[in-house]
Motif scaffolding. Sequence first.
Motif, mmCIF file in Angstrom:
data_model
loop_
_atom_site.group_PDB
_atom_site.id
_atom_site.type_symbol
_atom_site.label_atom_id
_atom_site.label_comp_id
_atom_site.label_asym_id
_atom_site.label_seq_id
_atom_site.Cartn_x
_atom_site.Cartn_y
_atom_site.Cartn_z
ATOM 1 N N ILE A 1 86.755 99.431 -35.090
ATOM 2 C CA ILE A 1 87.523 98.324 -35.372
ATOM 3 C C ILE A 1 88.348 98.552 -36.666
ATOM 4 C CG2 ILE A 1 87.635 95.827 -35.933
ATOM 5 C CD1 ILE A 1 85.099 95.489 -34.036
ATOM 6 N N ALA A 2 87.614 99.068 -37.693
ATOM 7 C CA ALA A 2 88.203 99.461 -38.874
ATOM 8 C C ALA A 2 89.233 100.523 -38.680
ATOM 9 C CB ALA A 2 87.240 99.783 -39.797
ATOM 10 N N ALA A 3 89.011 101.603 -37.725
ATOM 11 C CA ALA A 3 89.977 102.483 -37.628
ATOM 12 C C ALA A 3 91.099 102.109 -36.871
ATOM 13 C CB ALA A 3 89.063 103.770 -36.688
ATOM 14 N N PHE A 4 90.904 101.152 -35.799
ATOM 15 C CA PHE A 4 92.056 100.777 -35.254
ATOM 16 C C PHE A 4 92.980 99.953 -36.175
ATOM 17 C CE2 PHE A 4 94.001 96.909 -33.347
ATOM 18 C CZ PHE A 4 94.766 97.511 -32.195
ATOM 19 N N PHE A 5 92.658 98.882 -37.064
ATOM 20 C CA PHE A 5 93.429 98.288 -38.220
ATOM 21 C C PHE A 5 93.929 99.070 -39.090
ATOM 22 C CE2 PHE A 5 91.044 94.400 -36.355
ATOM 23 C CZ PHE A 5 92.239 93.803 -36.047
ATOM 24 N N PHE A 6 93.132 100.195 -39.549
ATOM 25 C CA PHE A 6 93.579 100.999 -40.520
ATOM 26 C C PHE A 6 94.709 102.037 -39.951
ATOM 27 C CE2 PHE A 6 89.601 100.050 -42.984
ATOM 28 C CZ PHE A 6 90.156 99.157 -43.726
ATOM 29 N N SER A 7 94.673 102.398 -38.928
ATOM 30 C CA SER A 7 95.546 103.223 -38.417
ATOM 31 C C SER A 7 97.076 102.392 -37.951
ATOM 32 C CB SER A 7 95.223 103.841 -36.857
ATOM 33 O OG SER A 7 94.094 104.519 -37.065
ATOM 34 N N ILE A 8 96.963 101.418 -37.614
ATOM 35 C CA ILE A 8 97.988 100.527 -37.586
ATOM 36 C C ILE A 8 98.793 100.276 -39.087
ATOM 37 C CG2 ILE A 8 98.903 98.033 -37.230
ATOM 38 C CD1 ILE A 8 96.889 98.065 -34.792
ATOM 39 N N THR A 9 97.774 100.081 -40.066
ATOM 40 C CA THR A 9 98.184 99.953 -41.471
ATOM 41 C C THR A 9 98.928 101.055 -41.711
ATOM 42 O OG1 THR A 9 96.532 98.637 -41.715
ATOM 43 C CG2 THR A 9 97.605 99.264 -43.654
ATOM 44 N N ALA A 10 98.504 102.259 -41.596
ATOM 45 C CA ALA A 10 98.857 103.488 -42.005
ATOM 46 C C ALA A 10 100.215 103.834 -41.227
ATOM 47 C CB ALA A 10 98.005 104.634 -41.822
ATOM 48 N N ILE A 11 100.421 103.441 -39.940
ATOM 49 C CA ILE A 11 101.578 103.712 -39.344
ATOM 50 C C ILE A 11 102.617 102.638 -39.856
ATOM 51 C CG2 ILE A 11 102.609 103.539 -36.896
ATOM 52 C CD1 ILE A 11 99.979 104.676 -36.071
ATOM 53 N N VAL A 12 102.531 101.472 -40.171
ATOM 54 C CA VAL A 12 103.504 100.604 -40.361
ATOM 55 C C VAL A 12 103.860 100.773 -41.909
ATOM 56 C CG1 VAL A 12 103.838 98.090 -40.948
ATOM 57 C CG2 VAL A 12 102.594 98.824 -38.711
ATOM 58 N N LYS A 13 102.846 101.015 -42.798
ATOM 59 C CA LYS A 13 103.102 101.147 -44.201
ATOM 60 C C LYS A 13 103.394 102.586 -44.702
ATOM 61 C CE LYS A 13 103.150 99.050 -48.305
ATOM 62 N NZ LYS A 13 104.075 98.066 -48.444
ATOM 63 N N PHE A 14 103.137 103.600 -43.954
ATOM 64 C CA PHE A 14 103.135 104.839 -44.792
ATOM 65 C C PHE A 14 103.893 105.858 -43.565
ATOM 66 C CE2 PHE A 14 99.335 103.208 -46.751
ATOM 67 C CZ PHE A 14 99.853 103.047 -47.833
ATOM 68 N N SER A 15 104.020 105.383 -42.302
ATOM 69 C CA SER A 15 104.982 106.075 -41.239
ATOM 70 C C SER A 15 104.111 107.419 -40.836
ATOM 71 C CB SER A 15 106.174 106.515 -41.571
ATOM 72 O OG SER A 15 106.827 105.066 -41.666
ATOM 73 N N THR A 16 102.712 107.062 -41.046
ATOM 74 C CA THR A 16 101.819 108.288 -40.733
ATOM 75 C C THR A 16 100.575 107.931 -40.157
ATOM 76 O OG1 THR A 16 101.053 110.319 -41.626
ATOM 77 C CG2 THR A 16 100.738 108.432 -42.830
ATOM 78 N N PHE A 17 100.020 108.819 -39.263
ATOM 79 C CA PHE A 17 98.596 108.495 -38.726
ATOM 80 C C PHE A 17 97.562 109.369 -39.331
ATOM 81 C CE2 PHE A 17 95.310 109.639 -35.843
ATOM 82 C CZ PHE A 17 95.121 108.173 -35.266
ATOM 83 N N PRO A 18 96.688 108.432 -40.017
ATOM 84 C CA PRO A 18 95.725 109.188 -40.886
ATOM 85 C C PRO A 18 94.558 109.872 -39.947
ATOM 86 C CG PRO A 18 95.327 106.851 -40.607
ATOM 87 C CD PRO A 18 96.450 107.028 -39.652
ATOM 88 N N ILE A 19 94.837 111.080 -39.627
ATOM 89 C CA ILE A 19 93.974 111.652 -38.820
ATOM 90 C C ILE A 19 92.602 112.031 -39.389
ATOM 91 C CG2 ILE A 19 94.999 113.835 -39.174
ATOM 92 C CD1 ILE A 19 94.272 114.614 -36.126
ATOM 93 N N TYR A 20 92.769 112.453 -40.704
ATOM 94 C CA TYR A 20 91.450 112.951 -41.609
ATOM 95 C C TYR A 20 90.662 111.596 -41.842
ATOM 96 C CZ TYR A 20 93.096 117.684 -41.197
ATOM 97 O OH TYR A 20 93.647 118.829 -40.565
ATOM 98 N N PHE A 21 91.381 110.937 -42.161
ATOM 99 C CA PHE A 21 90.454 109.531 -42.477
ATOM 100 C C PHE A 21 89.790 108.970 -41.185
ATOM 101 C CE2 PHE A 21 90.538 104.906 -43.005
ATOM 102 C CZ PHE A 21 89.895 104.630 -44.082
ATOM 103 N N ILE A 22 90.513 108.857 -40.198
ATOM 104 C CA ILE A 22 89.763 108.559 -38.912
ATOM 105 C C ILE A 22 88.428 109.365 -38.516
ATOM 106 C CG2 ILE A 22 90.224 108.138 -36.410
ATOM 107 C CD1 ILE A 22 91.566 106.268 -38.329
ATOM 108 N N LEU A 23 88.816 110.551 -38.705
ATOM 109 C CA LEU A 23 87.802 111.583 -38.637
ATOM 110 C C LEU A 23 86.604 111.321 -39.362
ATOM 111 C CD1 LEU A 23 86.637 114.189 -36.917
ATOM 112 C CD2 LEU A 23 87.867 115.526 -38.851
ATOM 113 N N SER A 24 86.762 110.757 -40.473
ATOM 114 C CA SER A 24 85.783 110.505 -41.635
ATOM 115 C C SER A 24 85.034 109.356 -40.903
ATOM 116 C CB SER A 24 86.280 110.221 -42.971
ATOM 117 O OG SER A 24 86.740 111.592 -43.540
ATOM 118 N N LEU A 25 86.008 108.309 -40.588
ATOM 119 C CA LEU A 25 85.411 107.346 -40.115
ATOM 120 C C LEU A 25 84.377 107.315 -38.789
ATOM 121 C CD1 LEU A 25 88.090 104.499 -40.270
ATOM 122 C CD2 LEU A 25 86.130 104.401 -41.759
#
Length: 267
Positions: free
Chosen positions: A126-150
């Motif tokens: 759930i956290a990965a889903f919301f934070f991925s959307i946040t990163a895409i909308v706010k920073f125009s990037t997919f946080p792949i290593y952040f998601i991997l850590s999660l």
Amino acid sequence: MNKKFGMLPFFIKENFFQAPLLLWIIIVFITSFIIITARIEFHNSNYFTIYIFNQPFPVADNGSIWIGYLYNILLMLCIIAFPKPILEMIDKKRISLILSKPVSRNNFILQNIISVAVCLYLYVLIAAFFFSITAIVKFSTFPIYFILSLLILPLILTAVYIIILQVTLQFNSFGLSVLVLIIYCFLITKALANRTSFFTMLGIKNELIKRIVDIIFYVTPRVSESIDILFFILKQKAINLCRLLGIMFSFVPISLVLIRHINKRQF
């Protein structure tokens, strides 16, 4: 469901009762919304200031602060919320009735541990889903290593939960168990991980004492180092597999102690 795992739905339901899923969704959603709507000033790739309600919050990292928050929140859930179903069973003498059925003690504990892993992964997804959307909308990037850590986070915390379960069953007291676990997870393991500095600070030069402390470090769960694995992924953009396996193996002795304890204890 297979009768061997008949208790699993019960444990999962109880875990969500102790730590409401809806509350977790609301917290993660609000956090994501605040980040999306906040003003951010970038100073370099690893340092920025985020303004929340016009208040500046300097952030000097590359996502590890968010992983740190999630780690500590979920760790406290493991310590405070998830052991409660078993403690309540013991207090109400329900566990002896359950174990009198064709459910082995080892299987009973295994189902409890699996239920915690399932809950942790659901919280993290759930956290990965919301934070991925946040990163895409706010920073125009997919946080792949952040998601991997999660995704690695629940694996580590499930191992940590084995210690929590052992301490909970050992003391059979919620308050005392929480106190012991907080001291161990946040103080003792950190002191063992930084034992060289403590030797220097305390002026300890005796080699026998140093070797004994080294042995204690390697045969006890290395909780404080587990968060460092996640930080390493974020900073180096790679997984230190050898260190991860070393940390996971450090939980083997306490797992064996838990198995012995559950089979010898009278319920």
